[in-house]
Design a protein around this motif. Structure first.
Motif, PDB file in Angstrom:
ATOM      1  N   ASN A   1       0.849  -1.196   0.000  1.00 47.06           N
ATOM      2  CA  ASN A   1       0.000   0.000   0.000  1.00 47.06           C
ATOM      3  C   ASN A   1       0.881   1.241   0.000  1.00 47.06           C
ATOM      4  N   THR A   2       0.589   2.190  -0.841  1.00 48.65           N
ATOM      5  CA  THR A   2       1.395   3.414  -0.909  1.00 48.65           C
ATOM      6  C   THR A   2       1.371   4.175   0.418  1.00 48.65           C
ATOM      7  N   GLU A   3       0.286   4.059   1.156  1.00 50.86           N
ATOM      8  CA  GLU A   3       0.176   4.778   2.423  1.00 50.86           C
ATOM      9  C   GLU A   3       1.102   4.218   3.503  1.00 50.86           C
ATOM     10  N   GLU A   4       1.676   3.047   3.263  1.00 49.40           N
ATOM     11  CA  GLU A   4       2.563   2.426   4.244  1.00 49.40           C
ATOM     12  C   GLU A   4       4.036   2.621   3.911  1.00 49.40           C
ATOM     13  N   ILE A   5       4.318   3.291   2.808  1.00 46.18           N
ATOM     14  CA  ILE A   5       5.706   3.455   2.372  1.00 46.18           C
ATOM     15  C   ILE A   5       6.533   4.222   3.391  1.00 46.18           C
ATOM     16  N   ASP A   6       5.993   5.281   3.945  1.00 47.28           N
ATOM     17  CA  ASP A   6       6.743   6.066   4.934  1.00 47.28           C
ATOM     18  C   ASP A   6       7.081   5.224   6.160  1.00 47.28           C
ATOM     19  N   LEU A   7       6.140   4.420   6.618  1.00 48.86           N
ATOM     20  CA  LEU A   7       6.373   3.562   7.783  1.00 48.86           C
ATOM     21  C   LEU A   7       7.461   2.526   7.497  1.00 48.86           C
ATOM     22  N   ILE A   8       7.414   1.952   6.297  1.00 46.87           N
ATOM     23  CA  ILE A   8       8.408   0.933   5.927  1.00 46.87           C
ATOM     24  C   ILE A   8       9.791   1.572   5.789  1.00 46.87           C
ATOM     25  N   ASN A   9       9.858   2.721   5.150  1.00 45.57           N
ATOM     26  CA  ASN A   9      11.129   3.439   5.014  1.00 45.57           C
ATOM     27  C   ASN A   9      11.736   3.731   6.377  1.00 45.57           C
ATOM     28  N   LYS A  10      10.921   4.240   7.275  1.00 47.76           N
ATOM     29  CA  LYS A  10      11.389   4.603   8.612  1.00 47.76           C
ATOM     30  C   LYS A  10      11.905   3.378   9.360  1.00 47.76           C
ATOM     31  N   PHE A  11      11.187   2.283   9.240  1.00 48.22           N
ATOM     32  CA  PHE A  11      11.589   1.059   9.936  1.00 48.22           C
ATOM     33  C   PHE A  11      12.962   0.589   9.474  1.00 48.22           C
ATOM     34  N   PHE A  12      13.164   0.455   8.180  1.00 45.16           N
ATOM     35  CA  PHE A  12      14.435  -0.067   7.687  1.00 45.16           C
ATOM     36  C   PHE A  12      15.572   0.947   7.823  1.00 45.16           C
ATOM     37  N   ALA A  13      15.256   2.231   7.721  1.00 45.79           N
ATOM     38  CA  ALA A  13      16.293   3.258   7.859  1.00 45.79           C
ATOM     39  C   ALA A  13      16.822   3.320   9.287  1.00 45.79           C
ATOM     40  N   GLU A  14      15.964   3.042  10.256  1.00 46.54           N
ATOM     41  CA  GLU A  14      16.339   3.183  11.662  1.00 46.54           C
ATOM     42  C   GLU A  14      16.658   1.852  12.336  1.00 46.54           C
ATOM     43  N   SER A  15      16.432   0.739  11.658  1.00 51.89           N
ATOM     44  CA  SER A  15      16.627  -0.570  12.281  1.00 51.89           C
ATOM     45  C   SER A  15      18.087  -0.803  12.664  1.00 51.89           C
ATOM     46  N   LYS A  16      18.284  -1.307  13.858  1.00 50.98           N
ATOM     47  CA  LYS A  16      19.623  -1.654  14.325  1.00 50.98           C
ATOM     48  C   LYS A  16      19.952  -3.113  14.021  1.00 50.98           C
ATOM     49  N   ILE A  17      18.976  -3.823  13.481  1.00 48.13           N
ATOM     50  CA  ILE A  17      19.169  -5.239  13.164  1.00 48.13           C
ATOM     51  C   ILE A  17      19.351  -5.456  11.670  1.00 48.13           C
ATOM     52  N   ILE A  18      18.558  -4.742  10.873  1.00 46.33           N
ATOM     53  CA  ILE A  18      18.537  -4.965   9.427  1.00 46.33           C
ATOM     54  C   ILE A  18      19.140  -3.766   8.691  1.00 46.33           C
ATOM     55  N   ASP A  19      20.181  -4.000   7.931  1.00 47.71           N
ATOM     56  CA  ASP A  19      20.778  -2.978   7.085  1.00 47.71           C
ATOM     57  C   ASP A  19      19.897  -2.822   5.844  1.00 47.71           C
ATOM     58  N   SER A  20      19.406  -1.613   5.612  1.00 47.83           N
ATOM     59  CA  SER A  20      18.478  -1.399   4.492  1.00 47.83           C
ATOM     60  C   SER A  20      19.099  -1.748   3.141  1.00 47.83           C
ATOM     61  N   LYS A  21      20.432  -1.744   3.048  1.00 49.60           N
ATOM     62  CA  LYS A  21      21.098  -2.091   1.793  1.00 49.60           C
ATOM     63  C   LYS A  21      20.971  -3.586   1.481  1.00 49.60           C
ATOM     64  N   LYS A  22      20.577  -4.364   2.493  1.00 52.08           N
ATOM     65  CA  LYS A  22      20.428  -5.803   2.302  1.00 52.08           C
ATOM     66  C   LYS A  22      18.983  -6.190   1.985  1.00 52.08           C
ATOM     67  N   VAL A  23      18.129  -5.179   1.776  1.00 53.12           N
ATOM     68  CA  VAL A  23      16.710  -5.437   1.553  1.00 53.12           C
ATOM     69  C   VAL A  23      16.361  -5.261   0.084  1.00 53.12           C
ATOM     70  N   ARG A  24      15.650  -6.238  -0.466  1.00 56.42           N
ATOM     71  CA  ARG A  24      15.090  -6.122  -1.812  1.00 56.42           C
ATOM     72  C   ARG A  24      13.613  -5.769  -1.656  1.00 56.42           C
ATOM     73  N   PHE A  25      13.226  -4.655  -2.228  1.00 55.97           N
ATOM     74  CA  PHE A  25      11.839  -4.209  -2.159  1.00 55.97           C
ATOM     75  C   PHE A  25      11.120  -4.558  -3.458  1.00 55.97           C
ATOM     76  N   SER A  26       9.885  -4.995  -3.338  1.00 53.12           N
ATOM     77  CA  SER A  26       9.071  -5.256  -4.524  1.00 53.12           C
ATOM     78  C   SER A  26       7.641  -4.840  -4.228  1.00 53.12           C
ATOM     79  N   ALA A  27       6.914  -4.507  -5.286  1.00 54.01           N
ATOM     80  CA  ALA A  27       5.519  -4.096  -5.127  1.00 54.01           C
ATOM     81  C   ALA A  27       4.613  -5.310  -5.216  1.00 54.01           C
ATOM     82  N   GLU A  28       3.581  -5.341  -4.403  1.00 58.28           N
ATOM     83  CA  GLU A  28       2.580  -6.392  -4.477  1.00 58.28           C
ATOM     84  C   GLU A  28       1.998  -6.399  -5.889  1.00 58.28           C
ATOM     85  N   LEU A  29       1.937  -7.563  -6.507  1.00 54.02           N
ATOM     86  CA  LEU A  29       1.705  -7.678  -7.945  1.00 54.02           C
ATOM     87  C   LEU A  29       0.442  -6.977  -8.431  1.00 54.02           C
ATOM     88  N   SER A  30      -0.671  -7.196  -7.775  1.00 52.49           N
ATOM     89  CA  SER A  30      -1.926  -6.636  -8.275  1.00 52.49           C
ATOM     90  C   SER A  30      -2.032  -5.135  -8.062  1.00 52.49           C
TER      91      SER A  30
END
Length: 430
Positions: free
Chosen positions: A235-264
């Protein structure tokens, strides 16, 4: 911005004018008065139509001597019921269904043997896929033992998992065999658990994060080199929340994440992400622009491709071409052989002999070339494009509407990426 066949024309904020020649990937600065009149004749061509035939790969060699990846759908079974999964009965993409079917050990071993015979014996990969592959852990161990024996441990392994069935025994095996592990996680708890949950509707975020954190703490080197993540944006409305989570995560490096859009929902999501990235570039004059994780994955990586593009007679070498049954060979839990895990019932073959796979590959490649030849030959984004036959499938068939939507969106992104690259270089040269 004015467009001709395989030519893009730009006028930047500083009123400088440029031409991008999509045949050679060269960018030229020109006088403003000359911009409109530039055409393919200026580059020694009667027209700008790309010769795709000259870029046709040696299918026989690629399929029979240089196969790269075998994907084994080891089971249809899964412990989760993610709302967007193509296996789910409620999915808008009617591709498959959850079931109890698992591949037989004999079919799996036979597929590994025939696949390895088609590799160059130096570079070969097996991906374990599902369903949830860790539900067939004992079978994975048997397959790896067989693959190590026939290849003298030359084959490398990868697994995509929701992580929930992972325990110490399974993790130790994956580490011992140097598996690349991709965990599926869709952002913070509020987002992830909205889409990813067990059969009883209970979310899995906390359980998964605990396991990821344990790997990072106890096996830091392995975690750094061999653990990746996949995030599906719903959902486009959740993009900010997802960005914030991965940008600030101390466990997951955002460079190691592959993002994809839900197909439909991919068209709307991709458009939103691209527009957000372009707006950020337009609003700043800084030399170093820090994109958020999702925008970096979509537009930032494309700008990097423009920056590192090959030129002149080597320009088309930067283009990735999918050769069916070379780049990927996919064996489903039913035993059916296909060239990709992202299609339905297209390109099914019953035999894995080199000769039969060569014929099937030529047929699929020819159909795809016929389907896209006219458009690709005139497309300025061709040299940066990674679309393959599976990208344009709808209900198991190549679909013109799907093709137009995806290609129009990608061309827009390439235009903006080249423009941003040019303007960024101008800023850096001040």
């Amino acid at each position: 911005m004015i467009q001709d066949i395989n030519i893009l024309k730009f006028q930047t904020k500083t009123n400088n004018c440029y031409v991008f020649d999509a045949i050679t990937n060269n960018i030229y600065q020109v006088r403003q008065n000359d911009l409109d009149g530039i055409s393919n004749t200026n580059f020694g061509r009667e027209n700008g139509i790309r010769d795709l035939e000259s870029n046709t790969p040696d299918i026989r060699k690629q399929v029979s001597k240089n196969a790269k990846t075998l994907i084994i759908e080891i089971t249809e079974k899964c412990n989760l019921r993610c709302s967007y999964c193509v296996f789910d009965d409620e999915s808008k993409i009617k591709e498959r269904s959850h079931g109890k079917k698992s591949i037989s050990l004999k079919e799996a071993k036979d597929s590994v043997s025939s696949f390895y015979e088609r590799t160059n014996k130096e570079e070969a990969f097996i991906v374990f896929y599902g369903g949830e592959p860790l539900l067939e852990f004992e079978k994975i161990k048997d397959i790896v033992a067989h693959a190590d024996t026939i290849s003298n441990k030359k084959i490398k392994y990868s697994i995509t998992t929701n992580g929930i069935p992972l325990n110490n025994e399974k993790l130790e095996f994956l580490i011992k065999n140097n598996f690349l592990i991709t965990f599926s996680i869709d952002g913070p708890k509020t987002v992830n658990d909205k889409y990813r949950f067990k059969k009883n509707k209970k979310g899995v975020f906390e359980e998964l994060v605990s396991k990821i954190e344990s790997i990072k703490d106890n096996y830091p080197e392995y975690y750094s080199e061999k653990v990746l993540f996949n995030c599906v944006i719903n959902n486009t409305e959740e993009i900010d929340l997802i960005n914030k989570f991965f940008a600030e995560s101390k466990i997951i490096d955002s460079k190691k994440v592959r993002f994809s859009a839900e197909l439909s929902n991919s068209e709307e999501i991709n458009k939103h992400i691209s527009n957000a990235a372009v707006e950020l570039f337009n609003e700043t004059e800084k030399k170093e622009i820090l994109l958020r994780p999702i925008e970096q994955s979509f537009i930032g990586n494309l700008i990097a491709k423009v920056n590192h593009r090959k030129l002149d007679k080597y320009a088309s070498q930067g283009k990735k071409i999918c050769v069916p049954f070379s780049n990927r060979t996919y064996i489903r839990s039913s035993g059916e052989i296909q060239f990709c895990e992202r299609i339905q019932d297209y390109g099914v073959v019953s035999s894995t002999t080199k000769e039969d796979l060569e014929l099937a590959s030529k047929k699929i490649y020819s159909e795809f070339l016929s389907f896209k030849k006219e458009e690709c030959s005139r497309c300025f984004a061709y040299n940066f494009c990674e679309f393959c036959p599976a990208s344009f499938m709808e209900n198991g068939k190549l679909n013109k509407t799907t093709s137009k939507i995806k290609c129009d969106g990608f061309r827009k992104d390439v235009k903006e990426s080249i423009r941003i690259y040019i303007e960024k270089n101008e800023t850096e040269q001040k």
